[in-house]
Write a protein that holds these residues in place. Structure first.
Motif, PDB file in Angstrom:
ATOM      1  N   ALA A  69      56.543  20.555  37.845  1.00 31.30           N
ATOM      2  CA  ALA A  69      57.602  19.652  38.303  1.00 31.30           C
ATOM      3  C   ALA A  69      58.868  19.996  37.513  1.00 31.30           C
ATOM      4  O   ALA A  69      58.813  20.767  36.542  1.00 31.30           O
ATOM      5  N   PRO A  70      60.026  19.454  37.915  1.00 32.37           N
ATOM      6  CA  PRO A  70      61.271  19.777  37.203  1.00 32.37           C
ATOM      7  C   PRO A  70      61.232  19.418  35.722  1.00 32.37           C
ATOM      8  O   PRO A  70      60.461  18.555  35.288  1.00 32.37           O
ATOM      9  N   ALA A  71      62.056  20.107  34.952  1.00 34.59           N
ATOM     10  CA  ALA A  71      62.255  19.831  33.516  1.00 34.59           C
ATOM     11  C   ALA A  71      60.975  19.986  32.708  1.00 34.59           C
ATOM     12  O   ALA A  71      60.729  19.239  31.760  1.00 34.59           O
ATOM     13  N   GLY A  72      60.139  20.950  33.081  1.00 32.27           N
ATOM     14  CA  GLY A  72      58.925  21.211  32.321  1.00 32.27           C
ATOM     15  C   GLY A  72      57.853  20.155  32.459  1.00 32.27           C
ATOM     16  O   GLY A  72      56.898  20.139  31.680  1.00 32.27           O
ATOM     17  N   GLN A  73      57.993  19.283  33.434  1.00 35.08           N
ATOM     18  CA  GLN A  73      57.014  18.219  33.636  1.00 35.08           C
ATOM     19  C   GLN A  73      55.918  18.686  34.598  1.00 35.08           C
ATOM     20  O   GLN A  73      55.969  19.791  35.134  1.00 35.08           O
ATOM     21  N   LYS A  74      54.955  17.842  34.803  1.00 30.55           N
ATOM     22  CA  LYS A  74      53.855  18.136  35.725  1.00 30.55           C
ATOM     23  C   LYS A  74      53.788  17.035  36.776  1.00 30.55           C
ATOM     24  O   LYS A  74      54.320  15.943  36.603  1.00 30.55           O
ATOM     25  N   GLN A  75      53.105  17.347  37.874  1.00 30.40           N
ATOM     26  CA  GLN A  75      52.881  16.352  38.915  1.00 30.40           C
ATOM     27  C   GLN A  75      51.523  16.601  39.558  1.00 30.40           C
ATOM     28  O   GLN A  75      50.966  17.695  39.449  1.00 30.40           O
ATOM     29  N   LEU A  76      50.993  15.587  40.196  1.00 35.13           N
ATOM     30  CA  LEU A  76      49.703  15.693  40.859  1.00 35.13           C
ATOM     31  C   LEU A  76      49.845  16.581  42.096  1.00 35.13           C
ATOM     32  O   LEU A  76      50.771  16.402  42.894  1.00 35.13           O
ATOM     33  N   SER A  77      48.948  17.543  42.255  1.00 38.59           N
ATOM     34  CA  SER A  77      48.996  18.400  43.432  1.00 38.59           C
ATOM     35  C   SER A  77      48.376  17.680  44.627  1.00 38.59           C
ATOM     36  O   SER A  77      47.672  16.675  44.468  1.00 38.59           O
ATOM     37  N   ALA A  78      48.609  18.217  45.824  1.00 42.55           N
ATOM     38  CA  ALA A  78      48.025  17.625  47.031  1.00 42.55           C
ATOM     39  C   ALA A  78      46.498  17.690  46.966  1.00 42.55           C
ATOM     40  O   ALA A  78      45.802  16.730  47.309  1.00 42.55           O
ATOM     41  N   ALA A  79      45.975  18.820  46.483  1.00 35.87           N
ATOM     42  CA  ALA A  79      44.519  18.966  46.373  1.00 35.87           C
ATOM     43  C   ALA A  79      43.969  18.025  45.306  1.00 35.87           C
ATOM     44  O   ALA A  79      42.914  17.400  45.491  1.00 35.87           O
ATOM     45  N   GLY A  80      44.691  17.906  44.188  1.00 37.00           N
ATOM     46  CA  GLY A  80      44.254  17.003  43.120  1.00 37.00           C
ATOM     47  C   GLY A  80      44.229  15.562  43.577  1.00 37.00           C
ATOM     48  O   GLY A  80      43.339  14.788  43.195  1.00 37.00           O
ATOM     49  N   GLU A  81      45.201  15.188  44.407  1.00 39.63           N
ATOM     50  CA  GLU A  81      45.245  13.822  44.920  1.00 39.63           C
ATOM     51  C   GLU A  81      44.026  13.532  45.790  1.00 39.63           C
ATOM     52  O   GLU A  81      43.392  12.479  45.667  1.00 39.63           O
ATOM     53  N   GLN A  82      43.685  14.480  46.670  1.00 40.74           N
ATOM     54  CA  GLN A  82      42.522  14.293  47.536  1.00 40.74           C
ATOM     55  C   GLN A  82      41.228  14.275  46.729  1.00 40.74           C
ATOM     56  O   GLN A  82      40.282  13.544  47.058  1.00 40.74           O
ATOM     57  N   PHE A  83      41.196  15.060  45.659  1.00 37.93           N
ATOM     58  CA  PHE A  83      40.022  15.090  44.794  1.00 37.93           C
ATOM     59  C   PHE A  83      39.775  13.716  44.170  1.00 37.93           C
ATOM     60  O   PHE A  83      38.663  13.185  44.207  1.00 37.93           O
ATOM     61  N   VAL A  84      40.821  13.127  43.590  1.00 42.11           N
ATOM     62  CA  VAL A  84      40.673  11.828  42.930  1.00 42.11           C
ATOM     63  C   VAL A  84      40.358  10.746  43.952  1.00 42.11           C
ATOM     64  O   VAL A  84      39.538   9.853  43.693  1.00 42.11           O
TER      65      VAL A  84
END
Length: 216
Positions: free
Chosen positions: A162-177
């Motif tokens: 994600a911007p500024a060195g951050q992270k975000q949940l991926s589409a696959a990760g969202e479906q996994f959870v």
């Protein structure tokens, strides 16, 4: 001859019990498995019956309304109509959410925390310390190396940049959870997500090659 239900001796004094979290996870899994076979109305009746039996507080509150007016020439009688009110916040706590999802590894736990902070805290972009803080709030075991766990969550396709060195949940990760605690469904969700990612990467590389060929 009547039979009354009640706690066993082991339930009463806690002797011979497993770890509290393990017992909760096993009980939750058994309940979800049993309820999955019923329709919504049946699930509602079962859940409400369990709450009443154990004297627990339901998320449904009952309020009185519509008192009938006396009819001329007859004694006054009032009839109260009851309706459920759903004003109480049903958002699960981080601890409840992790208990429900039952992640089996640090990477899975990172993914579940990422889902929670995204959807229940409205923070779609985050850094590892944000997840560590949420992990503490959820009363989960400490990560041995949280930065490494986050890195593996990225390489595994659960998180993405994600911007500024951050992270975000991926589409696959969202479906996994979302699929958890059904591990087979979660595994299949990740496989589908990874295949889509590989296919998208292949199409992009093909377009780059085609574009390069037009300039030769």
């Amino acid at each position: 001859m009547s039979t009354e239900l009640g706690p066993t001796n082991e339930e009463a004094d806690g002797s011979g019990a497993k770890n509290g979290t393990e017992r909760e996870q096993e009980a939750l899994h058994a309940i979800l498995t049993a309820l999955r076979q019923l329709d919504d109305s049946q699930r509602q009746r079962i859940v409400e019956a369990v709450l009443v039996f154990y004297g627990l507080r339901s998320t449904r509150t009952v309020s009185a309304a519509h008192e009938t007016q006396p009819v001329h020439g007859t004694p006054s009688r009032s009839h109260k109509a009851y309706a459920p009110s759903f004003t109480e916040d049903r958002t699960p706590s981080p601890k409840e959410f992790l208990l429900l999802k039952a992640p089996k590894s640090d990477v899975e736990r990172i993914s579940c925390l990422a889902y929670y902070i995204t959807h229940y805290r409205n923070i779609p972009h985050f850094k590892t310390p944000d997840l560590v803080s949420l992990n503490t709030e959820a009363a989960q075991p400490r990560f041995a190396d949280p930065s490494n766990s986050t890195k593996h969550a990225v390489t595994g396709g659960y998180l993405t940049s994600a911007p500024a060195g951050q992270k975000q949940l991926s589409a696959a990760g969202e479906q996994f959870v979302l699929a958890l605690p059904d591990r087979e469904a979660a595994r299949q969700a990740m496989e589908v997500g990874r295949r889509k990612k590989r296919k998208g990467r292949g199409v992009k590389q093909s377009l780059i090659r085609d574009e390069a060929g037009t300039h030769e």
